[in-house]
Write a protein that holds these residues in place. Structure first.
Motif, PDB file in Angstrom:
ATOM      1  N   LEU A  10      -8.757   6.117   5.067  1.00  9.22           N
ATOM      2  CA  LEU A  10      -7.667   5.523   4.280  1.00  9.22           C
ATOM      3  C   LEU A  10      -6.958   4.435   5.083  1.00  9.22           C
ATOM      4  CD1 LEU A  10      -6.051   5.756   1.619  1.00  9.22           C
ATOM      5  CD2 LEU A  10      -4.543   7.357   2.795  1.00  9.22           C
ATOM      6  N   LEU A  46      -7.864  -4.239   3.749  1.00 14.58           N
ATOM      7  CA  LEU A  46      -7.465  -4.924   2.524  1.00 14.58           C
ATOM      8  C   LEU A  46      -6.178  -5.726   2.704  1.00 14.58           C
ATOM      9  CD1 LEU A  46      -8.261  -2.086  -0.036  1.00 14.58           C
ATOM     10  CD2 LEU A  46      -9.521  -4.223   0.257  1.00 14.58           C
ATOM     11  N   TRP A  71      -4.095   0.039 -11.793  1.00 13.76           N
ATOM     12  CA  TRP A  71      -4.229  -1.322 -11.247  1.00 13.76           C
ATOM     13  C   TRP A  71      -4.886  -2.283 -12.230  1.00 13.76           C
ATOM     14  CZ3 TRP A  71      -4.343  -3.229  -5.724  1.00 13.76           C
ATOM     15  CH2 TRP A  71      -3.306  -2.636  -4.998  1.00 13.76           C
ATOM     16  N   PRO A  98      -1.344  -5.541  -8.776  1.00 10.94           N
ATOM     17  CA  PRO A  98      -0.751  -6.115  -9.985  1.00 10.94           C
ATOM     18  C   PRO A  98       0.749  -6.383  -9.853  1.00 10.94           C
ATOM     19  CG  PRO A  98      -1.313  -3.794 -10.316  1.00 10.94           C
ATOM     20  CD  PRO A  98      -1.902  -4.198  -9.016  1.00 10.94           C
ATOM     21  N   VAL A 115     -12.280  -5.663  -9.629  1.00 11.97           N
ATOM     22  CA  VAL A 115     -11.995  -5.526  -8.199  1.00 11.97           C
ATOM     23  C   VAL A 115     -10.646  -4.841  -8.002  1.00 11.97           C
ATOM     24  CG1 VAL A 115     -11.460  -6.796  -6.076  1.00 11.97           C
ATOM     25  CG2 VAL A 115     -13.418  -7.456  -7.469  1.00 11.97           C
ATOM     26  N   SER A 116      -9.646  -5.267  -8.772  1.00 13.31           N
ATOM     27  CA  SER A 116      -8.327  -4.651  -8.600  1.00 13.31           C
ATOM     28  C   SER A 116      -8.390  -3.171  -8.961  1.00 13.31           C
ATOM     29  CB  SER A 116      -7.277  -5.392  -9.425  1.00 13.31           C
ATOM     30  OG  SER A 116      -7.253  -4.920 -10.750  1.00 13.31           O
ATOM     31  N   TRP A 134       0.809  -1.215   0.000  1.00 10.84           N
ATOM     32  CA  TRP A 134       0.000   0.000   0.000  1.00 10.84           C
ATOM     33  C   TRP A 134       0.850   1.275   0.000  1.00 10.84           C
ATOM     34  CZ3 TRP A 134       1.683   2.417   4.296  1.00 10.84           C
ATOM     35  CH2 TRP A 134       2.170   1.616   5.348  1.00 10.84           C
ATOM     36  N   VAL A 161     -10.033  -1.363  -6.027  1.00 14.67           N
ATOM     37  CA  VAL A 161      -9.122  -1.232  -4.876  1.00 14.67           C
ATOM     38  C   VAL A 161      -8.088  -0.137  -5.157  1.00 14.67           C
ATOM     39  CG1 VAL A 161      -7.287  -2.378  -3.581  1.00 14.67           C
ATOM     40  CG2 VAL A 161      -9.424  -3.580  -4.036  1.00 14.67           C
ATOM     41  N   LEU A 218      -9.956   3.301  -5.195  1.00 12.63           N
ATOM     42  CA  LEU A 218     -10.364   3.779  -3.870  1.00 12.63           C
ATOM     43  C   LEU A 218      -9.172   4.336  -3.096  1.00 12.63           C
ATOM     44  CD1 LEU A 218     -12.891   1.167  -2.398  1.00 12.63           C
ATOM     45  CD2 LEU A 218     -13.282   3.590  -2.888  1.00 12.63           C
ATOM     46  N   LEU A 219      -8.093   3.586  -3.088  1.00 12.74           N
ATOM     47  CA  LEU A 219      -6.934   3.999  -2.299  1.00 12.74           C
ATOM     48  C   LEU A 219      -6.327   5.282  -2.860  1.00 12.74           C
ATOM     49  CD1 LEU A 219      -5.209   0.587  -1.527  1.00 12.74           C
ATOM     50  CD2 LEU A 219      -6.422   2.081   0.048  1.00 12.74           C
ATOM     51  N   VAL A 265      -4.887  -8.522  -5.204  1.00 16.52           N
ATOM     52  CA  VAL A 265      -5.167  -7.975  -6.540  1.00 16.52           C
ATOM     53  C   VAL A 265      -4.153  -6.918  -6.951  1.00 16.52           C
ATOM     54  CG1 VAL A 265      -7.635  -8.477  -6.410  1.00 16.52           C
ATOM     55  CG2 VAL A 265      -6.805  -6.232  -5.687  1.00 16.52           C
ATOM     56  N   LEU A 272      -9.092   1.406   5.482  1.00 19.01           N
ATOM     57  CA  LEU A 272      -9.188   0.687   4.204  1.00 19.01           C
ATOM     58  C   LEU A 272      -7.931  -0.136   3.945  1.00 19.01           C
ATOM     59  CD1 LEU A 272     -11.162   0.399   1.848  1.00 19.01           C
ATOM     60  CD2 LEU A 272      -9.903   2.197   0.666  1.00 19.01           C
TER      61      LEU A 272
END
Lengths: 124, 808
Positions: free
Chosen positions: B16, B23, A65, B39, A95-96, A31, A99, A102-103, B37, B19
């Motif tokens: 944030l 995840l 993504w 990549p 979905v990817s 992240w 994600v 959103l982030l 997910v 989240l």
């Protein structure tokens, strides 16, 4: 009004390489890219770019993504995602994208909220 | 407001953080979605198999003494060329970890009873049971023994270092998919984990017993009926050791009810035995001397039937150093090749099916301090097992031990087998053993003497070894530790208070059943009795005779055998039992009493040859018919308060022909008294009715009813291959049913250069995201074989390779 459109596009053009570059350093937590994105949020706010941060961030994150997953899947000839059929493959890409979107959107927005100066707003 | 900073940022920031946290972690059964997910490090990165396809990949400084080469052929079978033995096992560990890391690691957790560390809920009882039956402790004891053998410990340590060298260079993006999905990381490999996998195999092969059920049956049926319905030696045995003696000795045959076994010893209770083990699963192996083959060289065949799983239990490879050059299948996590061949010899393995577990009913004091043995009260000893749990406090389990073994179920752990409370388990698996040394020696064997020396020290679990050498020596051995027991000892639950119920000696190795160069020019082992009943020692097990009989029949009828004919024998779908039973049944049917559709069915069935081929349309009808006959006859068994198995099919067939008026044929729920003929008629009518119903619903080809499920070790259907229509039947040589079947089919003809064929139900790589995960399954299902690339020299290997690694 005229100015807003190019600034949004410029933001996307800044975000895309930033996300890719950070994500590519795989020893960092997955992240980590939210931090440089947050910084971008601060910078563009200081520069007084008028950008709808969450939607633009979401779009950039989604694009990176989803398309990177798609790219690697093609590069490695896509055995895994094909195993589950086209529907699930599409779902996974979606979905990817969500994600990533959103982030990115949220961190860009956080950056903006952090730097946002109400006085400056009034001056404008 | 003097604030220059906007407090509003706290809201998106905390959103944030929440989240990212959500995840990154497993929430209930949902895997950590964000990581998966992503990549750049997520699932999609597991599709990367460039290292398996690169024409030259160099891995420097990973810890080898000399540079070692690995060549992958087109099916991604590694051919490893090392300059010394230590490097060879190091490289085997490294390559195996590349191909199967998650599988071997996971099964070590399964074996040790450590699943609570991976799954946060629901597996504590499983873990406690594994510890209590003594798996972890047994593995530690065996490792201690191996540490005293320099040769073994050197191999183990080299293999472990190889696995760890691979793990060390992994990053999150390249760890196997299952780790990502279950959200944990590979821990370093250890010698103990290798031994745990050997114990896991041993438990799979010898973890079955019927002591409790047989005790109930003996008491319910009485001695005479018990022996009639559950004979140790039926009329259809075809033992491994063919001898002419037909008279039973003192030890085997009729089982007298032991004097201690009465209702006062056994307060009758209900008991449900839950075991996933299927005693019908077995294996075939045979070797034929050159006198019966076209080439004049011997041929060895082996197809061990085990639970089918993904990743598969076997990994194919060739191992080569200056002292050995062997090809075969290995168990991921264990050094050496387990079943295979080299330039001079080939060997195969089938399960010995020996009864290796015995239960002792104890007398324990209320406070678990003492137990009664031989008229005295002895102190109960105990150990405390530490079971770590994910997200929860560590659990400490106290396990009591007696002279016989651990008490599996006690007050604190009634378990599923609550009626097994305060029983001690004595299991051959508990004793230290060093099977790996046997396999290492077999990998270097060049002749019969080497083979005999290699298997001599082999202890547990009892296995049938078959052997063939280029010089036309063929042999079979029933090898392992078999305790010397009095007749019937251990067939039933034993009395834990008595010293004379505790055995401690083994049948001497030289007296174990074995066979070398018999007159018939072949040896066959297919989980049948190792001896006739004239053998001087008592032994017991879960033997199956049908396949051995059929194999012998086919080998007898052929002279010019070659690998292709051998493949056909391995794929033979004939059930000898169906062939024997069919005329008895059809001749009983009175055609005047049946209707038109039954007449048609009967006519077709009369032409049937007991063949369970893919497209056969009579097999299912016969199955239905026989199932009905069984159910109608043994309805008495359903009325027992305990879980009782019904007698063997041959016992029933024998009863039909010799005693058709037997009381068991009478159906309890009807007022009239039925005999065998009546039961057979009724069973037929009912079978034809259900058969015609099936026919209206679609095809009645056998493959529709005989489907195979090859489940991923996590049991997730998405990662498994389920519902594969298949030929074969449990009683046929091609013994396939449900999730059991020939896990590795191998045919080796020795000669100037070994000519070998093989296939297993899986793929070389355990990478579920890759193309080599299940690549053999379709061919396996269709009965195809691959020609195995046995390379004589490194140059040959290098010229055939599709990719190569150099490890240093």
């Amino acid at each position: 009004m005229k100015k807003k459109v190019p600034n949004s596009i410029k933001t996307i053009f800044i975000l895309v390489p930033v996300i890719i570059a950070t994500n590519s350093i795989i020893i960092l937590p997955w992240w980590s890219f939210v931090i440089p994105v947050l910084v971008v949020g601060v910078v563009i706010t200081k520069k007084e770019w008028k950008v709808a941060c969450f939607p633009i961030g979401f779009l950039a994150g989604f694009l990176v993504w989803a398309s990177a997953n798609w790219f690697f899947d093609i590069k490695y000839s896509g055995i895994f995602l094909d195993r589950f059929g086209f529907g699930i493959k599409l779902l996974l890409l979606l979905v990817s994208g969500i994600v990533g979107g959103l982030l990115t959107g949220l961190s860009l927005y956080t950056g903006r909220s952090l730097a946002f100066d109400k006085k400056a707003e009034i001056k404008l | 407001m003097k604030y220059r900073f906007n407090i509003d940022f706290l809201f998106p920031l905390s959103a944030l953080i929440i989240l990212v946290f959500t995840l990154s972690h497993q929430i209930f059964i949902l895997p950590p979605v964000g990581k998966l997910v992503d990549p750049f490090v997520g699932v999609v990165q597991n599709e990367d198999e460039q290292d398996l396809n690169s024409s030259l990949l160099i891995k420097d400084d990973i810890g080898l003494a000399d540079s070692t080469q690995v060549f992958f052929d087109e099916r991604k079978v590694p051919h490893i060329y090392a300059r010394n033995t230590t490097d060879l096992y190091f490289a085997q560990g490294y390559v195996t970890a590349r191909l199967r890391l998650w599988q071997m690691d996971f099964l070590a957790y399964v074996s040790a009873g450590r699943l609570s560390e991976i799954f946060s809920d629901g597996l504590l009882d499983y873990d406690r049971n594994q510890r209590r039956i003594g798996m972890l402790e047994a593995a530690k004891a065996s490792l201690k023994m191996m540490e005293r053998s320099p040769e073994s410990i050197q191999a183990l340590t080299a293999y472990t270092r190889g696995v760890n060298a691979y793990i060390k260079q992994l990053n999150y993006s390249k760890i196997p998919f299952e780790y990502k999905m279950l959200d944990y990381e590979p821990e370093p490999w250890s010698n103990l984990k290798t031994v745990l996998l050997m114990k896991y195999m041993a438990a799979m092969l010898s973890g079955y017993d019927e002591d409790y059920m047989m005790t109930n049956l003996m008491l319910a049926l009485g001695e005479e009926r018990f022996n009639k319905l559950f004979p140790d030696f039926g009329p259809y045995t075809s033992p491994l050791m063919s001898d002419s003696a037909s008279k039973c000795g003192f030890a085997l045959g009729y089982i007298k009810k032991p004097a201690y076994l009465d209702y006062s010893f056994w307060a009758s209770r209900s008991f449900i035995s839950k075991s996933s083990y299927d005693p019908r699963m077995g294996s075939n192996s045979w070797a034929v001397s050159g006198k019966k083959t076209r080439s004049g060289y011997p041929i060895l065949c082996n197809d061990p039937h085990l639970g089918l799983s993904l990743p598969a239990i076997w990994l194919e490879m060739q191992l080569s150093d200056p002292d050995e050059n062997v090809y075969g299948v290995s168990i991921p996590g264990v050094p050496a090749v387990i079943i295979g061949f080299d330039k001079d010899i080939a060997w195969g393995i089938t399960n010995g099916e020996g009864d290796a577990r015995d239960w002792y009913k104890l007398k324990v004091s209320e406070d678990y301090r003492k137990y009664q043995f031989n008229g005295k009260w002895l102190n109960l000893t105990y150990t405390v097992e530490e079971i770590k749990r994910r997200g929860q406090k560590t659990f400490y389990d106290t396990i009591y031990h007696t002279v016989q073994g651990p008490i599996v179920n006690d007050r604190s752990f009634p378990g599923q087998q609550s009626k097994f409370m305060n029983y001690a388990l004595k299991w051959e698996l508990h004793n230290p053993s060093n099977e790996i040394l046997t396999y290492m020696k077999l990998n270097r064997a060049r002749n019969y003497a080497d083979y005999a020396a290699a298997i001599r020290e082999y202890c547990s679990p009892i296995q049938n070894f078959t052997f063939a050498c280029k010089d036309n020596t063929i042999a079979a051995n029933y090898q392992g530790n078999i305790a010397i027991k009095w007749p019937g000892e251990g067939k039933f639950v034993l009395d834990g208070t008595r010293g004379d119920h505790l055995y401690s000696h083994y049948i001497p190795t030289d007296s174990l059943p074995h066979l070398i160069n018999p007159k018939c020019n072949y040896v066959v082992s297919a989980n049948q009795h190792p001896t006739s009943c004239s053998y001087p020692y008592y032994y017991d097990g879960y033997y199956i005779e049908t396949r051995a009989g059929r194999i012998k029949q086919l080998l007898d009828s052929e002279i010019d055998l070659d690998p292709r004919k051998m493949q056909a024998i391995q794929l033979d779908n004939v059930s000898q039992f169906a062939r024997d039973a069919l005329p008895v049944l059809t001749n009983t049917i009175d055609e005047g009493r049946i209707n038109e559709s039954e007449r048609i069915a009967l006519r077709n069935l009369k032409k049937w040859k007991g063949v369970y081929n893919y497209d056969d349309e009579n097999a299912e009808l016969f199955e239905l018919w026989w199932k009905n006959i069984r159910e109608y006859t043994w309805d008495e068994f359903r009325s027992y308060s305990f879980d009782a198995k019904t007698p063997d099919d041959y016992v029933l067939l024998n009863l039909i022909t010799t005693d058709p008026e037997n009381e068991y044929f009478d159906n309890l729920s009807t007022s009239i008294k039925e005999n065998a003929g009546e039961i057979i008629h009724k069973g037929f009518s009912a079978a034809v009715t259900s058969y015609n119903e099936l026919k209206r619903g679609g095809s009645v080809q056998w493959s529709r009813f005989n489907t195979v499920n090859i489940m991923h070790l996590t049991n997730l259907p998405l990662l498994s291959r389920t519902g594969i229509p298949s030929a074969g039947q449990l009683k046929a040589i091609n013994s396939i049913s449900g999730n059991v079947g020939p896990s590795w089919r191998m045919v080796v003809e020795l000669g100037e250069r070994p000519l070998a064929y093989g296939i297993y139900a899986g793929g070389q790589s355990g990478n579920v995201a890759g193309r080599y995960f299940d690549s053999f399954i379709t061919d396996w299902n269709q009965g195809k074989y691959y020609r195995l690339n046995y390379f004589i020299s490194i140059n040959e290997a290098s010229s055939h390779a599709t990719s190569a690694w150099v490890l240093k």
